[in-house]
Write a protein that holds these residues in place. Structure first.
Motif, mmCIF file in Angstrom:
data_model
loop_
_atom_site.group_PDB
_atom_site.id
_atom_site.type_symbol
_atom_site.label_atom_id
_atom_site.label_comp_id
_atom_site.label_asym_id
_atom_site.label_seq_id
_atom_site.Cartn_x
_atom_site.Cartn_y
_atom_site.Cartn_z
ATOM 1 N N UNK A 274 -11.738 -2.497 -1.161
ATOM 2 C CA UNK A 274 -10.534 -1.679 -1.403
ATOM 3 C C UNK A 274 -9.305 -2.327 -0.780
ATOM 4 N N UNK A 275 -9.489 -2.911 0.385
ATOM 5 C CA UNK A 275 -8.368 -3.553 1.088
ATOM 6 C C UNK A 275 -7.783 -4.695 0.269
ATOM 7 N N UNK A 276 -8.649 -5.512 -0.323
ATOM 8 C CA UNK A 276 -8.173 -6.646 -1.126
ATOM 9 C C UNK A 276 -7.421 -6.155 -2.363
ATOM 10 N N UNK A 277 -7.967 -5.153 -3.052
ATOM 11 C CA UNK A 277 -7.280 -4.592 -4.224
ATOM 12 C C UNK A 277 -5.923 -4.008 -3.833
ATOM 13 N N UNK A 278 -5.906 -3.306 -2.714
ATOM 14 C CA UNK A 278 -4.661 -2.667 -2.237
ATOM 15 C C UNK A 278 -3.611 -3.722 -1.921
ATOM 16 N N UNK A 279 -4.025 -4.792 -1.247
ATOM 17 C CA UNK A 279 -3.046 -5.828 -0.895
ATOM 18 C C UNK A 279 -2.528 -6.549 -2.131
ATOM 19 N N UNK A 280 -3.359 -6.706 -3.149
ATOM 20 C CA UNK A 280 -2.891 -7.350 -4.386
ATOM 21 C C UNK A 280 -1.697 -6.596 -4.960
ATOM 22 N N UNK A 281 -1.749 -5.264 -4.900
ATOM 23 C CA UNK A 281 -0.636 -4.454 -5.396
ATOM 24 C C UNK A 281 0.565 -4.561 -4.460
#
Length: 347
Positions: A274-281
């Motif tokens: 979730x952290x990686x997806x969140x940072x992509x945004x």
């Protein structure tokens, strides 16, 4: 011939490798000291590595990272990496072989059309576990991922006991007993939804991936590990000084600490995925000229980026739909206390 150890040194940047007629992207993987040790213990003992941990912690990515460490971009071309994705209906035999009874029956009924029903290869196809056995050599093990073994019933793991122990199996349809000298390196993942038998557990080296426990979240190593992941995935080496990285890491750590204090309330805690997806945004929206307009103008994102607090000295948590997977978490963490920077924590 001694097999190479696993050092987690080769996959520090996103890589593209050949796979069949196309390409596959392999993302960076940073195994901590305990995980590296577990891999090398399993290698030394020639046993499977059983990995457990929260969903999204990176269990399923380890096997491919190990294969890349040993074979670089040739892991598919050299037939050194195989995956077996377990489902609730999976049977142990499927990982070893499949036999096409219908095709053989059809050929038997139409023998005049040139099909040889004695051709075993026409009807028998190797499964991923058998392929990994077949392509393992002295000092050059193939790598097999058996992913989410707990999806199947307990008989599934029990039916693999002999195969894991002896590196061989029996095919009743053809009366074959393939046996292989060199065992593959096998990574088995489980989310712990179902228990595995004691007999199965005895045959494995066990490791639990625990990056975000109460104790580990207090260490600088965990924050540095998260920063390494973001830098490797989203930046070129010369760009790695973006202050957005620390801001995102400190927010994530603060949120995860809050979830750890009431673990039973949130059920699904935020994790690396979730952290990686969140940072992509976050990264895409931090540049209004190139980011998605409908998201970059989000008031919660702008307030979080500019550290604008409300009357309770709370900042909003932007794009919580990406981080949180339960209603309770989504509504309880619409805002949070302003997380301190690393420098402020050290004062």
């Amino acid at each position: 011939m001694a097999h190479p150890s696993y050092l987690s040194e080769q996959l520090k940047r996103t890589k593209e490798v050949d796979k069949g007629q196309g390409k596959e992207t392999i993302f960076p993987y940073f195994a901590d000291e305990e995980l590296r040790k577990a891999v090398n213990l399993a290698l030394f003992l020639n046993r499977p590595l059983l990995l457990m941990g929260e969903p999204g912690c990176g269990k399923s990515l380890l096997a491919k990272a190990v294969a890349y460490e040993w074979y670089k971009g040739e892991l598919y071309n050299q037939h050194k990496y195989f995956e077996w994705n377990v489902k609730s209906t999976s049977k142990a035999r499927e990982g070893l072989y499949e036999y096409d009874h219908l095709l053989r029956l059809r050929d038997a009924n139409f023998q005049g059309q040139g099909n040889n029903i004695e051709d075993i290869e026409r009807y028998r196809r190797w499964g991923p576990m058998a392929e990994a056995m077949r392509h393992s050599e002295a000092g050059k093990k193939a790598v097999l991922l058996i992913d989410e073994i707990d999806k199947a019933d307990i008989d599934f793991s029990n039916d693999l006991l002999t195969e894991l122990e002896r590196n061989s199996f029996y095919i009743p349809e053809t009366d074959e007993s393939p046996s292989f000298e060199h065992k593959p390196f096998i990574v088995i993942t489980s989310n712990g939804e179902k228990d595995l038998s004691d007999a199965f557990l005895r045959r494995c080296v066990f490791h639990y991936i625990d990056m975000f426990s109460v104790q580990k979240l207090e260490t600088a190593d965990t924050k540095a590990w998260l920063e390494r992941i973001l830098k490797a995935r989203f930046y070129e080496p010369q760009e790695e000084s973006d202050p957005l990285i620390e801001k995102a890491v400190m927010t994530f750590v603060a949120l995860r600490k809050g979830m750890n204090t009431e673990a039973s309330l949130y059920r699904k805690a935020i994790n690396t995925s979730e952290f990686i997806d969140w940072f992509a945004i976050l990264k895409a929206c931090s540049d209004p000229e190139t980011g998605p307009v409908t998201l970059a103008d989000d008031p919660a994102f702008r307030d979080w980026l500019n550290e604008t607090t409300n009357e309770n000295n709370h900042v909003p948590v932007p794009f919580g739909n990406v981080l949180f997977k339960t209603t309770t978490a989504l509504f309880n963490f619409k805002t949070m206390e302003q997380p301190l920077s690393t420098e402020a924590q050290q004062l």
